[in-house]
Write a protein that holds these residues in place. Structure first.
Motif, short mmCIF file in Angstrom:
data_model
loop_
_atom_site.label_atom_id
_atom_site.label_comp_id
_atom_site.label_asym_id
_atom_site.label_seq_id
_atom_site.Cartn_x
_atom_site.Cartn_y
_atom_site.Cartn_z
N PRO A 173 85.80 -15.01 72.16
CA PRO A 173 85.56 -13.57 72.21
C PRO A 173 84.11 -13.28 72.50
CG PRO A 173 85.70 -14.28 69.94
CD PRO A 173 86.01 -15.49 70.79
N PRO A 174 83.80 -12.05 72.89
CA PRO A 174 82.42 -11.73 73.30
C PRO A 174 81.46 -11.51 72.13
CG PRO A 174 83.83 -9.83 73.54
CD PRO A 174 84.72 -10.96 73.14
N PHE A 175 81.69 -12.19 71.04
CA PHE A 175 80.78 -12.19 69.90
C PHE A 175 81.00 -13.50 69.16
CE2 PHE A 175 84.66 -10.74 68.11
CZ PHE A 175 84.67 -11.24 66.83
N GLU A 176 80.10 -13.84 68.25
CA GLU A 176 80.19 -15.14 67.60
C GLU A 176 80.36 -15.08 66.09
OE1 GLU A 176 76.96 -17.63 68.71
OE2 GLU A 176 77.19 -17.21 70.82
N ASP A 177 79.81 -14.07 65.42
CA ASP A 177 79.74 -14.11 63.97
C ASP A 177 80.72 -13.16 63.27
OD1 ASP A 177 77.65 -15.99 64.14
OD2 ASP A 177 76.18 -14.40 64.31
N ILE A 178 80.52 -11.86 63.43
CA ILE A 178 81.30 -10.87 62.68
C ILE A 178 81.66 -9.70 63.58
CG2 ILE A 178 81.23 -9.22 60.75
CD1 ILE A 178 79.28 -11.16 59.36
N LEU A 179 82.88 -9.18 63.41
CA LEU A 179 83.33 -7.99 64.11
C LEU A 179 83.82 -6.99 63.08
CD1 LEU A 179 83.73 -7.15 67.13
CD2 LEU A 179 86.14 -7.65 66.78
N LEU A 236 77.39 -6.12 54.38
CA LEU A 236 77.79 -5.23 55.47
C LEU A 236 78.01 -3.80 54.98
CD1 LEU A 236 80.33 -7.56 57.31
CD2 LEU A 236 77.99 -7.04 58.00
N GLN A 237 78.63 -3.65 53.80
CA GLN A 237 78.87 -2.31 53.24
C GLN A 237 77.56 -1.57 53.01
OE1 GLN A 237 81.36 -3.51 49.91
NE2 GLN A 237 83.10 -2.44 50.81
N GLU A 238 76.56 -2.29 52.58
CA GLU A 238 75.27 -1.67 52.28
C GLU A 238 74.45 -1.40 53.54
OE1 GLU A 238 71.16 -3.02 50.11
OE2 GLU A 238 73.04 -3.63 49.15
N ARG A 239 74.45 -2.35 54.48
CA ARG A 239 73.52 -2.30 55.61
C ARG A 239 74.12 -1.85 56.94
NH1 ARG A 239 68.27 -3.67 53.70
NH2 ARG A 239 68.67 -4.71 51.73
N VAL A 240 75.44 -2.01 57.13
CA VAL A 240 76.03 -1.74 58.45
C VAL A 240 77.07 -0.62 58.41
CG1 VAL A 240 77.22 -2.75 60.44
CG2 VAL A 240 75.63 -4.15 59.10
N PHE A 241 77.97 -0.64 57.43
CA PHE A 241 79.06 0.34 57.37
C PHE A 241 78.59 1.79 57.50
CE2 PHE A 241 82.61 -2.21 55.02
CZ PHE A 241 82.51 -3.21 55.97
N PRO A 242 77.43 2.17 56.91
CA PRO A 242 77.01 3.57 57.04
C PRO A 242 76.79 4.03 58.49
CG PRO A 242 75.78 2.50 55.28
CD PRO A 242 76.55 1.43 56.00
N TYR A 243 76.64 3.10 59.40
CA TYR A 243 76.37 3.42 60.80
C TYR A 243 77.59 3.28 61.71
CZ TYR A 243 71.69 3.02 58.98
OH TYR A 243 70.57 3.19 58.21
N VAL A 244 78.74 2.92 61.15
CA VAL A 244 79.95 2.69 61.93
C VAL A 244 80.78 3.98 61.98
CG1 VAL A 244 82.09 1.37 62.10
CG2 VAL A 244 80.01 0.26 61.26
N SER A 245 81.13 4.40 63.20
CA SER A 245 82.04 5.54 63.32
C SER A 245 83.47 5.02 63.36
CB SER A 245 81.71 6.37 64.57
OG SER A 245 82.11 5.68 65.73
N VAL A 267 78.44 -7.97 64.95
CA VAL A 267 77.29 -8.24 64.08
C VAL A 267 76.88 -9.69 64.27
CG1 VAL A 267 76.48 -8.32 61.69
CG2 VAL A 267 78.13 -6.57 62.38
N ASP A 268 75.62 -9.89 64.64
CA ASP A 268 75.06 -11.24 64.66
C ASP A 268 74.53 -11.51 63.26
OD1 ASP A 268 75.59 -11.67 67.36
OD2 ASP A 268 73.75 -10.66 67.96
N PHE A 269 75.09 -12.49 62.60
CA PHE A 269 74.79 -12.78 61.20
C PHE A 269 74.15 -14.16 61.14
CE2 PHE A 269 75.76 -13.81 56.79
CZ PHE A 269 75.65 -12.59 56.14
N LYS A 270 72.85 -14.20 61.30
CA LYS A 270 72.13 -15.47 61.28
C LYS A 270 71.62 -15.73 59.87
CE LYS A 270 72.76 -15.74 65.64
NZ LYS A 270 74.13 -15.99 65.95
N MET A 271 71.78 -16.92 59.41
CA MET A 271 71.43 -17.25 58.04
C MET A 271 70.65 -18.54 57.99
SD MET A 271 74.15 -17.59 55.03
CE MET A 271 73.71 -18.12 53.43
N THR A 272 69.62 -18.56 57.16
CA THR A 272 68.83 -19.77 56.93
C THR A 272 68.92 -20.10 55.45
OG1 THR A 272 67.30 -19.09 58.68
CG2 THR A 272 66.55 -20.81 57.17
#
Length: 115
Positions: A21-27, A84-93, A100-105
């Motif tokens: 799919p045209p993304f790798e981490d989260i949809l 995601l609920q805190e940082r992304v969901f507020p901006y989703v229509s 979402v590119d979710f890179k983690m170290t």
């Protein structure tokens, strides 16, 4: 003079490889996105079988979240959805699909042992 002979045109062409799919981490799927959770899930089943987990969520705008199993090996789904609920969901229509590119170290403070 014939007008057709005076026509000119210019073409600017570019292309690049895409991955499916045209993304790798989260949809993230909005509640009213045209494809719907079941449609997206079936698409994944054909394109990348057994690579993503689907989670329904309780939110006014978001219906579901698809998370790559590779990400889930590093952090559990509850914590990811909380972020995601805190940082992304507020901006989703409701009609959107958000990638979402979710890179983690991962860091360790101390690793002790004997030599």
């Amino acid at each position: 003079m014939d007008v057709r002979l005076a026509r000119k045109y210019t073409v600017k062409l570019s292309f690049e490889e895409i991955r499916l799919p045209p993304f790798e981490d989260i949809l993230i799927l909005g509640k009213k996105c045209p494809q719907g959770r079941i449609g997206v899930f079936r698409s994944f089943d054909f394109l990348v079988p057994n690579e993503f987990e689907s989670y329904e969520v309780e939110d006014k705008s978001v219906e579901a979240v698809f998370i790559n199993k590779r990400v889930l090996k590093k952090i559990n789904n509850e914590k990811i959805i909380e972020i995601l609920q805190e940082r992304v969901f507020p901006y989703v229509s409701e009609s959107e699909i958000i990638k979402v590119d979710f890179k983690m170290t991962i860091f360790y403070d101390f690793i002790e042992g004997e030599l």
